[in-house]
Design a protein around this motif. Structure first.
Motif, PDB file in Angstrom:
ATOM      1  N   GLY A  79       0.709  -1.157   0.144  1.00 54.99           N
ATOM      2  CA  GLY A  79      -0.349   0.241  -0.273  1.00 54.99           C
ATOM      3  C   GLY A  79       0.791   1.181   0.183  1.00 54.99           C
ATOM      4  N   LYS A  80       2.008   1.260   0.496  1.00 55.55           N
ATOM      5  CA  LYS A  80       2.893   2.277   0.784  1.00 55.55           C
ATOM      6  C   LYS A  80       3.367   2.748  -0.736  1.00 55.55           C
ATOM      7  CE  LYS A  80       7.384   3.676   2.059  1.00 55.55           C
ATOM      8  NZ  LYS A  80       8.950   3.172   2.514  1.00 55.55           N
ATOM      9  N   GLY A  81       3.713   1.682  -1.293  1.00 57.15           N
ATOM     10  CA  GLY A  81       4.305   1.813  -2.627  1.00 57.15           C
ATOM     11  C   GLY A  81       3.465   2.293  -3.625  1.00 57.15           C
ATOM     12  N   LEU A  82       2.034   1.894  -3.573  1.00 52.59           N
ATOM     13  CA  LEU A  82       0.924   2.364  -4.455  1.00 52.59           C
ATOM     14  C   LEU A  82       0.738   3.861  -4.058  1.00 52.59           C
ATOM     15  CD1 LEU A  82      -1.457  -0.678  -4.171  1.00 52.59           C
ATOM     16  CD2 LEU A  82       0.055   0.019  -6.181  1.00 52.59           C
ATOM     17  N   PHE A  83       0.873   4.043  -2.769  1.00 50.39           N
ATOM     18  CA  PHE A  83       0.543   5.263  -2.227  1.00 50.39           C
ATOM     19  C   PHE A  83       1.716   6.527  -2.792  1.00 50.39           C
ATOM     20  CE2 PHE A  83       1.031   8.977   1.015  1.00 50.39           C
ATOM     21  CZ  PHE A  83      -0.104   9.511   0.991  1.00 50.39           C
ATOM     22  N   LYS A  84       2.814   6.159  -2.896  1.00 53.92           N
ATOM     23  CA  LYS A  84       3.956   6.751  -3.214  1.00 53.92           C
ATOM     24  C   LYS A  84       3.672   6.937  -4.884  1.00 53.92           C
ATOM     25  CE  LYS A  84       8.118   6.003  -2.406  1.00 53.92           C
ATOM     26  NZ  LYS A  84       9.506   5.449  -2.415  1.00 53.92           N
ATOM     27  N   LYS A  85       3.283   6.220  -5.623  1.00 48.89           N
ATOM     28  CA  LYS A  85       3.229   6.372  -6.877  1.00 48.89           C
ATOM     29  C   LYS A  85       1.797   7.080  -7.449  1.00 48.89           C
ATOM     30  CE  LYS A  85       5.680   2.106  -7.822  1.00 48.89           C
ATOM     31  NZ  LYS A  85       5.550   0.670  -8.002  1.00 48.89           N
ATOM     32  N   GLY A  86       1.067   7.528  -6.413  1.00 48.74           N
ATOM     33  CA  GLY A  86      -0.175   8.275  -6.595  1.00 48.74           C
ATOM     34  C   GLY A  86      -1.685   7.713  -6.465  1.00 48.74           C
ATOM     35  N   THR A 167       9.201  -6.466  -8.250  1.00 48.12           N
ATOM     36  CA  THR A 167       8.288  -7.722  -8.710  1.00 48.12           C
ATOM     37  C   THR A 167       7.069  -7.774  -7.457  1.00 48.12           C
ATOM     38  OG1 THR A 167       9.542  -8.998  -7.349  1.00 48.12           O
ATOM     39  CG2 THR A 167      10.237  -8.690  -9.696  1.00 48.12           C
ATOM     40  N   CYS A 168       7.515  -7.039  -6.283  1.00 49.12           N
ATOM     41  CA  CYS A 168       6.387  -7.471  -5.299  1.00 49.12           C
ATOM     42  C   CYS A 168       5.934  -6.111  -4.453  1.00 49.12           C
ATOM     43  CB  CYS A 168       6.874  -8.651  -4.324  1.00 49.12           C
ATOM     44  SG  CYS A 168       8.361  -7.988  -3.284  1.00 49.12           S
ATOM     45  N   GLY A 169       6.719  -5.149  -4.566  1.00 45.51           N
ATOM     46  CA  GLY A 169       6.195  -4.149  -4.036  1.00 45.51           C
ATOM     47  C   GLY A 169       7.052  -3.748  -2.645  1.00 45.51           C
ATOM     48  N   MET A 170       7.646  -4.964  -2.137  1.00 50.30           N
ATOM     49  CA  MET A 170       8.375  -4.832  -0.569  1.00 50.30           C
ATOM     50  C   MET A 170       9.697  -4.114  -0.731  1.00 50.30           C
ATOM     51  SD  MET A 170       6.429  -6.635   1.257  1.00 50.30           S
ATOM     52  CE  MET A 170       7.162  -7.204   2.704  1.00 50.30           C
ATOM     53  N   GLU A 171      10.308  -3.535   0.419  1.00 46.83           N
ATOM     54  CA  GLU A 171      11.294  -2.754   0.190  1.00 46.83           C
ATOM     55  C   GLU A 171      12.670  -3.426  -0.371  1.00 46.83           C
ATOM     56  OE1 GLU A 171      13.977  -0.641   3.676  1.00 46.83           O
ATOM     57  OE2 GLU A 171      11.864  -0.013   3.617  1.00 46.83           O
ATOM     58  N   GLY A 172      13.330  -2.931  -1.279  1.00 49.91           N
ATOM     59  CA  GLY A 172      14.441  -3.664  -1.731  1.00 49.91           C
ATOM     60  C   GLY A 172      15.618  -3.405  -0.743  1.00 49.91           C
ATOM     61  N   THR A 173      16.782  -4.282  -0.894  1.00 48.16           N
ATOM     62  CA  THR A 173      18.241  -4.054  -0.431  1.00 48.16           C
ATOM     63  C   THR A 173      19.286  -3.950  -1.376  1.00 48.16           C
ATOM     64  OG1 THR A 173      18.388  -6.282  -0.100  1.00 48.16           O
ATOM     65  CG2 THR A 173      17.021  -5.393   1.572  1.00 48.16           C
ATOM     66  N   ASP A 174      20.475  -3.486  -1.001  1.00 50.04           N
ATOM     67  CA  ASP A 174      21.555  -3.534  -1.558  1.00 50.04           C
ATOM     68  C   ASP A 174      22.290  -4.801  -2.043  1.00 50.04           C
ATOM     69  OD1 ASP A 174      21.704  -0.728  -1.846  1.00 50.04           O
ATOM     70  OD2 ASP A 174      22.898  -0.469   0.069  1.00 50.04           O
ATOM     71  N   GLU A 175      21.639  -5.881  -1.058  1.00 53.06           N
ATOM     72  CA  GLU A 175      22.137  -7.365  -1.164  1.00 53.06           C
ATOM     73  C   GLU A 175      21.733  -7.772  -2.636  1.00 53.06           C
ATOM     74  OE1 GLU A 175      22.139 -11.677   0.992  1.00 53.06           O
ATOM     75  OE2 GLU A 175      21.189  -9.658   1.916  1.00 53.06           O
TER      76      GLU A 175
END
Length: 467
Positions: A79-86, A167-175
């Motif tokens: 939901g946070k990812g969708l909200f950020k995108k508008g 791919t899933c909208g979760m938070e990505g990492t440098d790893e």
């Protein structure tokens, strides 16, 4: 005294594990269906269509949410990812509720553990709740509050280098990151999501082709694994806690918390208290269904139990995530809107079901301590099938994530080597994970041959020249 405590603990585990055994096949089958939908139903334009502040946008948010199962935390992160995108705030809230309450596996669990009346109340009430919530938000939404928060959220994430997994909208990492040919750096939450992204970039096959290949089922297996990784703690905790609550919480506690009897005041108080108990229970996602069984066994009204089931998005841990993402003002606003709508809808469902004469009768069934859970009945055989299917999907996932070879099947994108089927076309050699993918290529070679094949770790695999 000690013997009584030991007997109580053993009985708690028997009931909790018994609940889990009863619902296991439903959870597994539901997650398989959810994984198929997640993988093969395109959601590329989701954020764009959820920006519509109208009935159409709200309806799409509900449908997308029901097809985007996840735990409470996963729903909030997406939901946070969708909200950020508008996406509009009311559509984000509707999406989060639908993705935790209007999903296949939850419905099957409610049907098995609580009965069809609760399932109908969950589905019908869920739609009513979203409508009431949307109305309240439109009437009370502080002007510019969410716009200001969106700008601040984007600014903060850019400053801190936070990116969403594509791919899933979760938070990505440098790893787990890679750089595209255009120079863009993408971050992923796991090796599985990164592999899925690379596979999708390298493939051009339709969903029918993919479901007949290793690559397509790898995507499903990977999604299934991610679904389980998000919910298993809540599920196990919910079932075990429910057993202890049923055995060790005396009846006078329920009587003190919840008004007894009939009437509008009793229904309203029970609904409000059901949501309040959910807030402090720390049990979210599907884990609150067995806890609801404990409440029902304690004599809580229909309104209180169904309101409790609705309220997994406002437990204290989830509220803390809202605070981190959006700040105190938005967190308190979400809590207030959800609390009111969840309690009101639970109350409304009991009154509606009373008019229709379908409020279930608790006295008509066995209590949790009277039930026998482990028998050679349909549950046993359905669980055997479900566990076998689960094992197959996890095997396919492991085969995909650790797949050998430097090539990518141009039909499904599966990683492969030169030991499988091959075809020479237009001066190049193409490698396939299965004969089905080879036949698909033979039928439409010009469509698939545009994809380069060597897997060099980036997003555009290079071709292998044929000499």
């Amino acid at each position: 005294m000690l013997a009584a405590i030991v007997d109580g603990v053993l009985e708690s585990f028997r009931i909790g594990v018994g609940f889990l055994w009863t619902a296991a096949w439903a959870i597994i089958m539901g997650l398989v269906v959810t994984s198929l939908v997640q993988v093969y139903v395109s959601k590329e334009r989701m954020a764009q269509v959820l920006g519509e502040d109208d009935i159409s946008g709200l309806t799409k948010a509900t449908v997308f949410g029901a097809a985007s199962s996840g735990c409470s935390f996963g729903a909030v992160a997406i939901g946070k990812g969708l909200f950020k995108k508008g996406a509009h705030a009311v559509n984000v809230l509707a999406f989060m509720f639908a993705s935790t309450n209007l999903i296949v596996e939850l419905g099957l669990m409610i049907l098995l553990l609580l009965g069809w009346e609760f399932l109908v109340a969950e589905l019908v009430g869920g739609v009513i709740l979203i409508g009431v919530m949307a109305l309240i938000v439109h009437l009370t939404l502080p002007e510019n509050l969410f716009d200001d928060v969106r700008q601040e959220l984007n600014r903060r994430d850019q400053t801190n280098g936070i990116t969403e997994d594509p791919t899933c909208g979760m938070e990505g990492t440098d790893e787990y990151s890679l750089t595209t040919d255009s120079g863009q750096t993408l971050q992923f939450c796991s090796a599985g999501c990164m592999e899925t992204y690379e596979q999708e970039v390298a493939s051009r096959g339709g969903w029918r082709d993919e479901l007949l290949s290793w690559g397509g089922w790898y995507k499903v297996g990977n999604q299934y694994r991610k679904e389980w990784s998000m919910i298993w703690k809540d599920v196990v905790a919910g079932f075990l806690v429910s057993g202890f609550v049923i055995v060790f919480v005396p009846q006078w506690v329920w009587n003190a918390l919840f008004f007894q009897g009939d009437g509008l005041l009793v229904s309203a108080e029970n609904a409000i208290m059901g949501v309040a108990i959910a807030v402090i229970s720390f049990v979210g996602s599907m884990g609150n269904v067995p806890f609801a069984v404990a409440l029902w066994g304690g004599g809580i009204s229909f309104a209180g139990v169904i309101a409790f089931v609705y309220a997994d998005l406002i437990t204290i841990p989830v509220l803390n995530v809202y605070r981190k993402y959006y700040g105190w003002n938005v967190m308190l606003y979400i809590l207030g809107v959800f609390f009111v709508t969840m309690a009101f809808t639970g109350f409304l469902m009991e009154e509606l079901f009373s008019v229709l004469g379908i409020v279930p009768d608790l006295a008509g069934g066995q209590t949790a301590t009277e039930q026998t859970y482990f028998e050679f009945n349909y549950t046993f055989f359905l669980n055997v099938i479900a566990f076998a299917l689960s094992g197959v999907l996890l095997f396919v996932y492991r085969r995909g994530i650790g797949g050998p070879g430097q090539y990518r099947d141009p039909v499904c994108g599966m990683r492969t080597d030169d030991s499988g089927p091959t075809i020479s076309f237009d001066g190049q050699t193409y490698y396939f994970c299965s004969n089905h993918c080879k036949r698909s290529f033979e039928n439409h070679p010009t469509d698939f041959s545009r994809v380069h094949q060597t897997d060099s770790g980036g997003t555009r695999p290079q071709s292998h020249e044929h000499h």
